[in-house]
Design a protein around this motif. Structure first.
Motif, PDB file in Angstrom:
ATOM      1  N   VAL A 136       0.769  -1.367  -0.071  1.00 49.30           N
ATOM      2  CA  VAL A 136       0.015   0.234   0.040  1.00 49.30           C
ATOM      3  C   VAL A 136       0.979   1.455   0.200  1.00 49.30           C
ATOM      4  O   VAL A 136       0.708   2.179  -0.800  1.00 49.30           O
ATOM      5  N   ILE A 140       0.943   3.965  -3.116  1.00 46.59           N
ATOM      6  CA  ILE A 140       0.600   5.607  -2.744  1.00 46.59           C
ATOM      7  C   ILE A 140       1.669   6.662  -3.320  1.00 46.59           C
ATOM      8  O   ILE A 140       1.512   7.305  -3.863  1.00 46.59           O
ATOM      9  N   TRP A 143       2.171   6.373  -7.008  1.00 42.65           N
ATOM     10  CA  TRP A 143       1.174   6.955  -7.689  1.00 42.65           C
ATOM     11  C   TRP A 143       1.397   8.755  -7.405  1.00 42.65           C
ATOM     12  O   TRP A 143       1.309   9.337  -8.578  1.00 42.65           O
ATOM     13  N   VAL A 178      -8.847  12.993  -2.569  1.00 42.86           N
ATOM     14  CA  VAL A 178      -8.532  11.616  -2.600  1.00 42.86           C
ATOM     15  C   VAL A 178      -7.070  11.405  -2.205  1.00 42.86           C
ATOM     16  O   VAL A 178      -6.592  10.566  -1.688  1.00 42.86           O
ATOM     17  N   THR A 179      -6.326  12.371  -2.645  1.00 40.22           N
ATOM     18  CA  THR A 179      -4.875  12.358  -2.422  1.00 40.22           C
ATOM     19  C   THR A 179      -4.496  12.619  -1.070  1.00 40.22           C
ATOM     20  O   THR A 179      -3.494  11.902  -0.474  1.00 40.22           O
ATOM     21  N   ALA A 182      -5.189   9.327   0.695  1.00 44.95           N
ATOM     22  CA  ALA A 182      -3.987   8.368   0.458  1.00 44.95           C
ATOM     23  C   ALA A 182      -2.953   8.766   1.422  1.00 44.95           C
ATOM     24  O   ALA A 182      -2.422   7.895   2.009  1.00 44.95           O
ATOM     25  N   THR A 183      -2.707  10.053   1.542  1.00 40.97           N
ATOM     26  CA  THR A 183      -1.414  10.411   2.223  1.00 40.97           C
ATOM     27  C   THR A 183      -1.669  10.118   3.679  1.00 40.97           C
ATOM     28  O   THR A 183      -0.764   9.724   4.483  1.00 40.97           O
ATOM     29  N   ILE A 185      -3.337   7.419   4.849  1.00 40.31           N
ATOM     30  CA  ILE A 185      -3.058   6.019   4.836  1.00 40.31           C
ATOM     31  C   ILE A 185      -1.539   5.887   5.008  1.00 40.31           C
ATOM     32  O   ILE A 185      -1.276   4.798   5.976  1.00 40.31           O
ATOM     33  N   LEU A 186      -0.889   6.334   4.431  1.00 38.80           N
ATOM     34  CA  LEU A 186       0.746   6.380   4.163  1.00 38.80           C
ATOM     35  C   LEU A 186       1.193   6.847   5.669  1.00 38.80           C
ATOM     36  O   LEU A 186       1.997   6.141   6.117  1.00 38.80           O
TER      37      LEU A 186
END
Length: 202
Positions: A136, A140, A143, A178-179, A182-183, A185-186
């Motif tokens: 994951v 990310i 991406w 969305v970005t 995702a960040t 989650i990172l």
């Protein structure tokens, strides 16, 4: 780029990965060159001055905006390119406006921030507590960084224009949300890696 990054991190042999990438890239290039309008759009970055009023117009205006910024820029809010000369100045070509208003220094700061994101993302992937977290985090990172690379490359004339936005910077609420998700989650994976705790994506 995302798929190739995940396959590489997942352990696919480089020979098979390279052969697949070459085959896919070759097919995409063949399809792109079959139609004249696709071919013109793809190859416009090689010599935008050959057709500055049509195919090369956007790249020429982008390069002119970046070049007029020089070292320190014309000042925040003082860009002239964004007032109708440069199409999509607030989305796909926001980096040209950054270069014009803040100069080479400001543009390099933006690039440095994406490099830092890449370094921290790779670090999070390497120290993730499990394989899922590694995949994951790597996905990310690939991406966001590849999208930034393609966008900046297109703006400065090193790559064909693709229509991809600059992550975190270009106008657009959905893209930003969305970005940022995702960040988040990172960051969760990075925190779990420091604590060596199971990853919780709730």
């Amino acid at each position: 780029a995302l798929v190739l990054a995940l396959l590489y991190v997942g352990g696919v042999p480089l020979m098979k990965l390279g052969a697949t990438a070459a085959l896919g890239g070759g097919m995409a290039l063949f399809l792109a060159l079959r139609k004249e309008y696709r071919r013109d759009r793809l190859l416009a970055f090689l010599d935008p001055s050959a057709d500055p009023e049509r195919i090369g117009y956007q790249i020429m205006q982008s390069l002119q905006g970046v070049a007029s910024g020089r070292l320190t820029g014309v000042g925040l809010g003082a860009s002239r390119s964004k007032w109708g000369f440069l199409p999509n100045a607030h989305t796909d070509f926001i980096f040209a406006i950054i270069g014009e208003e803040t100069g080479l220094i400001g543009a390099l700061v933006v690039v440095a921030l994406f490099v830092a994101f890449a370094v921290l993302g790779v670090r999070a992937a390497l120290h993730a507590p499990d394989r899922f977290g590694t995949l994951v985090a790597a996905g990310i990172t690939a991406w966001v960084v590849s999208q930034a690379l393609v966008n900046i490359g297109g703006v400065v004339g090193l790559l064909p224009i693709t229509g991809l936005t600059l992550p975190f910077v270009s106008f657009g609420g959905t893209s930003l949300v969305v970005t940022m998700a995702a960040t988040g989650i990172l960051l969760n994976i990075a925190r779990a890696g420091r604590a060596k705790a199971p990853i919780d994506l709730r």
